[in-house]
Design a protein around this motif. Structure first.
Motif, PDB file in Angstrom:
ATOM      1  N   GLU A 162       0.965  -1.327  -0.098  1.00  0.00           N
ATOM      2  CA  GLU A 162      -0.153   0.224   0.093  1.00  0.00           C
ATOM      3  C   GLU A 162       0.820   1.266   0.024  1.00  0.00           C
ATOM      4  N   ILE A 196       0.902   5.614  -0.301  1.00  0.00           N
ATOM      5  CA  ILE A 196      -0.154   6.495  -0.561  1.00  0.00           C
ATOM      6  C   ILE A 196       0.704   7.834  -0.939  1.00  0.00           C
ATOM      7  N   ARG A 205      -4.111   6.306  -3.903  1.00  0.00           N
ATOM      8  CA  ARG A 205      -3.672   5.066  -3.036  1.00  0.00           C
ATOM      9  C   ARG A 205      -3.348   4.123  -4.185  1.00  0.00           C
TER      10      ARG A 205
END
Length: 279
Positions: free
Chosen positions: A8, A10, A69
């Motif tokens: 992940e 961002i 994201r």
């Protein structure tokens, strides 16, 4: 065994920004994929896939202004055995090398063979050619560079890593790649997932890993000068001349990386679907 792999990331973008990502499990592991690690972008934008000159799968987007994201979560089947050693693998004469390996003998953005050639020959001229020579290079690099996240630098080259004696996994790989090429051994940079299974706890924060492959005995073999021991749970993402060819993300404009998470976990008791849903 089964490995859960994913990430992940961002970002904050002040304006719409083109972006290239090299993030999916490599096509050579396609038959091992149980749950595909499809890239998802939030907010949703069109994703254009393509193959680069090295055969890696890449994705293009135009990241919108604001917070973006990037996320993937997949499951990969793995043999669950450490990296395999082939100590009898021979070193080929340059004139006998296949044409597609020759590019991996040349200098590149982060691997300055011209600056390191004399150093490499002084260090490794008397080592036995073949597997033993590459292992001697890995042993030297492993002890010469001190691992230090705090002093990581995206612009550090192999020669600078040699001079400074510190770096992260990509610096170990770059220096070993450059030394191999100086000794007429084709070597290519690899990036991917590497789990902590089989190593003492506590384990560090997850990250993508950098290692390399050397061409010996008619095939490519994995070497990892950062760890310098056979490891479990290695999942390739991309290969190239050096990290400049296989950046995890390449942005074409200003941005701020707000959050960064990577995982490579063995699935022991959870079901596959439950493991993915748990994230």
């Amino acid at each position: 065994m089964k490995l859960r792999v994913g990430y992940e990331m961002i970002y904050e973008f002040p304006q719409p920004t083109p972006m290239i990502m090299v993030l999916g499990v490599h096509f050579t592991r396609a038959s091992d994929v149980i749950v595909p690690d499809f890239l998802t972008v939030t907010p949703a934008v069109p994703i254009s896939p393509y193959r680069d000159m090295f055969g890696n799968w890449c994705s293009r987007i135009i990241a919108p202004q604001g917070r973006v994201r990037l996320f993937a979560d997949g499951i990969v089947r793995d043999l669950g055995v450490p990296d395999v050693a082939h100590p009898d693998a021979i070193q080929h004469a340059v004139e006998d090398l296949p044409p597609d390996t020759l590019v991996y003998l040349l200098g590149s953005r982060y691997c300055e063979t011209d600056r390191l050639s004399d150093i490499a020959w002084k260090l490794f001229e008397n080592t036995p050619p073949g597997w033993a020579r590459v292992q001697a290079i890995c042993d030297y690099v492993h002890h010469h560079i001190a691992f230090n996240y705090q002093h990581a630098r995206a612009t550090r080259t192999a020669y600078e890593a040699y001079q400074e004696g510190q770096g992260v996994c990509r610096d170990y790989a770059h220096l070993a790649v450059a030394f191999c090429r100086c000794m007429n051994i084709p070597a290519r940079y690899c990036t991917g997932y590497l789990g902590d299974m089989g190593t003492p706890q506590p384990w560090g924060v997850g990250d993508f890993a950098g290692w390399f492959e050397a061409y010996l005995g008619g095939k490519w073999h994995t070497f990892d000068p950062r760890n310098n021991v056979p490891r479990l749970g290695r999942v390739l993402i991309a290969q190239g001349r050096d990290a400049a060819d296989v950046p995890i993300t390449q942005t074409f404009g200003p941005n701020n990386l707000v959050s960064f998470k990577v995982w490579t976990d063995e699935i022991v008791e959870q079901g596959e679907e439950a493991a993915v849903a748990a994230r």
